[in-house]
Design a protein around this motif. Structure first.
Motif, mmCIF file in Angstrom:
data_model
loop_
_atom_site.group_PDB
_atom_site.id
_atom_site.type_symbol
_atom_site.label_atom_id
_atom_site.label_comp_id
_atom_site.label_asym_id
_atom_site.label_seq_id
_atom_site.Cartn_x
_atom_site.Cartn_y
_atom_site.Cartn_z
ATOM 1 N N GLY A 16 3.048 -12.011 -1.683
ATOM 2 C CA GLY A 16 2.406 -11.505 -2.838
ATOM 3 C C GLY A 16 1.311 -10.512 -2.279
ATOM 4 N N SER A 17 0.421 -10.151 -3.085
ATOM 5 C CA SER A 17 -0.374 -8.900 -2.574
ATOM 6 C C SER A 17 -2.093 -9.253 -3.085
ATOM 7 N N LEU A 18 -2.790 -8.655 -2.023
ATOM 8 C CA LEU A 18 -4.184 -8.766 -2.536
ATOM 9 C C LEU A 18 -4.816 -7.498 -1.988
ATOM 10 N N ARG A 19 -5.911 -7.112 -2.593
ATOM 11 C CA ARG A 19 -6.781 -5.905 -2.237
ATOM 12 C C ARG A 19 -8.088 -6.178 -1.870
ATOM 13 N N LEU A 20 -8.594 -6.189 -0.775
ATOM 14 C CA LEU A 20 -9.795 -6.388 -0.388
ATOM 15 C C LEU A 20 -10.836 -5.102 -0.428
ATOM 16 N N THR A 21 -12.069 -5.494 -0.719
ATOM 17 C CA THR A 21 -12.789 -4.482 -1.147
ATOM 18 C C THR A 21 -14.103 -4.598 -0.233
ATOM 19 N N CYS A 22 -14.626 -3.475 0.437
ATOM 20 C CA CYS A 22 -15.713 -3.697 1.360
ATOM 21 C C CYS A 22 -16.782 -2.656 0.590
ATOM 22 N N ALA A 23 -17.952 -3.007 0.179
ATOM 23 C CA ALA A 23 -19.015 -2.181 -0.314
ATOM 24 C C ALA A 23 -20.106 -1.964 0.688
ATOM 25 N N ALA A 24 -20.441 -0.640 0.839
ATOM 26 C CA ALA A 24 -21.363 -0.523 1.885
ATOM 27 C C ALA A 24 -22.498 0.064 1.288
ATOM 28 N N SER A 25 -23.899 -0.271 1.857
ATOM 29 C CA SER A 25 -25.062 0.282 1.320
ATOM 30 C C SER A 25 -25.417 1.389 1.954
ATOM 31 N N GLY A 26 -26.224 2.116 1.592
ATOM 32 C CA GLY A 26 -26.873 3.446 2.366
ATOM 33 C C GLY A 26 -26.120 4.773 2.016
ATOM 34 N N ARG A 27 -26.884 5.706 2.262
ATOM 35 C CA ARG A 27 -26.523 6.989 2.088
ATOM 36 C C ARG A 27 -25.410 7.565 3.224
ATOM 37 N N THR A 28 -25.336 7.350 4.234
ATOM 38 C CA THR A 28 -24.529 7.758 5.559
ATOM 39 C C THR A 28 -23.149 7.220 5.526
ATOM 40 N N PHE A 29 -22.503 6.526 4.585
ATOM 41 C CA PHE A 29 -21.414 5.887 4.648
ATOM 42 C C PHE A 29 -20.249 6.742 5.266
ATOM 43 N N SER A 30 -20.361 7.938 4.826
ATOM 44 C CA SER A 30 -19.415 9.095 5.334
ATOM 45 C C SER A 30 -19.599 9.275 6.957
ATOM 46 N N THR A 31 -20.570 8.728 7.559
ATOM 47 C CA THR A 31 -20.519 9.032 9.089
ATOM 48 C C THR A 31 -20.109 7.665 9.692
ATOM 49 N N TRP A 32 -19.582 6.950 9.010
ATOM 50 C CA TRP A 32 -19.130 5.553 9.722
ATOM 51 C C TRP A 32 -17.716 5.390 9.636
ATOM 52 N N THR A 33 -17.000 5.205 10.906
ATOM 53 C CA THR A 33 -15.772 4.688 11.085
ATOM 54 C C THR A 33 -15.669 3.423 10.514
ATOM 55 N N MET A 34 -14.860 3.042 9.601
ATOM 56 C CA MET A 34 -14.613 1.643 9.120
ATOM 57 C C MET A 34 -13.408 0.878 9.723
ATOM 58 N N GLY A 35 -13.630 -0.334 9.618
ATOM 59 C CA GLY A 35 -12.464 -1.058 10.183
ATOM 60 C C GLY A 35 -12.563 -2.542 9.518
ATOM 61 N N TRP A 36 -11.222 -3.228 9.547
ATOM 62 C CA TRP A 36 -11.124 -4.407 9.257
ATOM 63 C C TRP A 36 -10.606 -5.308 10.072
ATOM 64 N N PHE A 37 -11.206 -6.551 10.371
ATOM 65 C CA PHE A 37 -10.487 -7.421 11.404
ATOM 66 C C PHE A 37 -10.270 -8.876 10.722
ATOM 67 N N ARG A 38 -9.739 -9.582 11.421
ATOM 68 C CA ARG A 38 -9.491 -10.980 10.683
ATOM 69 C C ARG A 38 -9.727 -12.186 12.119
ATOM 70 N N GLN A 39 -10.178 -13.233 11.148
ATOM 71 C CA GLN A 39 -10.273 -14.432 12.371
ATOM 72 C C GLN A 39 -9.462 -15.707 11.654
ATOM 73 N N ALA A 40 -8.486 -16.010 12.351
ATOM 74 C CA ALA A 40 -7.763 -17.228 11.699
ATOM 75 C C ALA A 40 -8.554 -18.385 12.640
ATOM 76 N N PRO A 41 -8.230 -19.740 12.076
ATOM 77 C CA PRO A 41 -8.714 -20.837 12.721
ATOM 78 C C PRO A 41 -8.271 -21.146 14.266
ATOM 79 N N GLY A 42 -9.275 -21.175 14.864
ATOM 80 C CA GLY A 42 -9.068 -21.449 16.424
ATOM 81 C C GLY A 42 -8.667 -20.353 17.276
ATOM 82 N N LYS A 43 -8.899 -19.103 16.506
ATOM 83 C CA LYS A 43 -8.483 -18.023 17.261
ATOM 84 C C LYS A 43 -9.577 -16.979 17.065
ATOM 85 N N GLU A 44 -9.471 -15.867 17.959
ATOM 86 C CA GLU A 44 -10.442 -14.830 18.215
ATOM 87 C C GLU A 44 -10.192 -13.804 16.977
ATOM 88 N N ARG A 45 -11.436 -13.081 16.584
ATOM 89 C CA ARG A 45 -11.360 -12.175 15.595
ATOM 90 C C ARG A 45 -10.432 -10.932 16.225
#
Length: 124
Positions: A16-45
């Motif tokens: 199946g499929s999912l779409r994750l969304t991340c909403a950011a506050s502040g006016r300077t969003f376009s100045t940030w590099t954005m990333g997604w990370f994940r952490q499974a049980p017992g594992k590092e991010r």
């Protein structure tokens, strides 16, 4: 400073499929590099995907290449992670992050701000 709030996680069957969304506050969003990370049980991010400030450059972990797509809408202060062909190994808490560095190899230390995470569970 920026605050990040993830949404869109949930329980989905393998394939199946999912779409994750991340909403950011502040006016300077376009100045940030954005990333997604994940952490499974017992594992590092771990790194999943990242996108440059303009959105012109993206990068993915080998485990998600061809299945996940990161995108951003700077007008809406939002970054997305489209996840297709999900497998059990994708089960984790997914975190959105904002940073200012784009190195050759992505790292957690490149990101200064993190969201609270959203749970993704893939059932077989």
């Amino acid at each position: 400073q920026v605050q990040l709030v993830e949404s869109g996680g949930g329980l989905v069957q393998a394939g199946g499929s999912l779409r994750l969304t991340c909403a950011a506050s502040g006016r300077t969003f376009s100045t940030w590099t954005m990333g997604w990370f994940r952490q499974a049980p017992g594992k590092e991010r771990a790194f999943v995907a990242r996108i440059s400030r303009s959105g012109n450059n993206t990068d993915y972990a080998d485990s998600v290449k061809g299945r996940f797509t990161i995108s951003r809408d700077n007008a809406k202060n939002t970054v997305y992670l489209q996840m297709n062909s999900l497998i059990r190994e994708d089960t984790a808490v997914y975190y959105c992050a904002a940073g200012t560095v784009w190195r050759i190899s992505p790292a957690r230390a490149d990101y200064s701000y993190w969201g609270q995470g959203t749970q993704v569970t893939v059932s077989s």
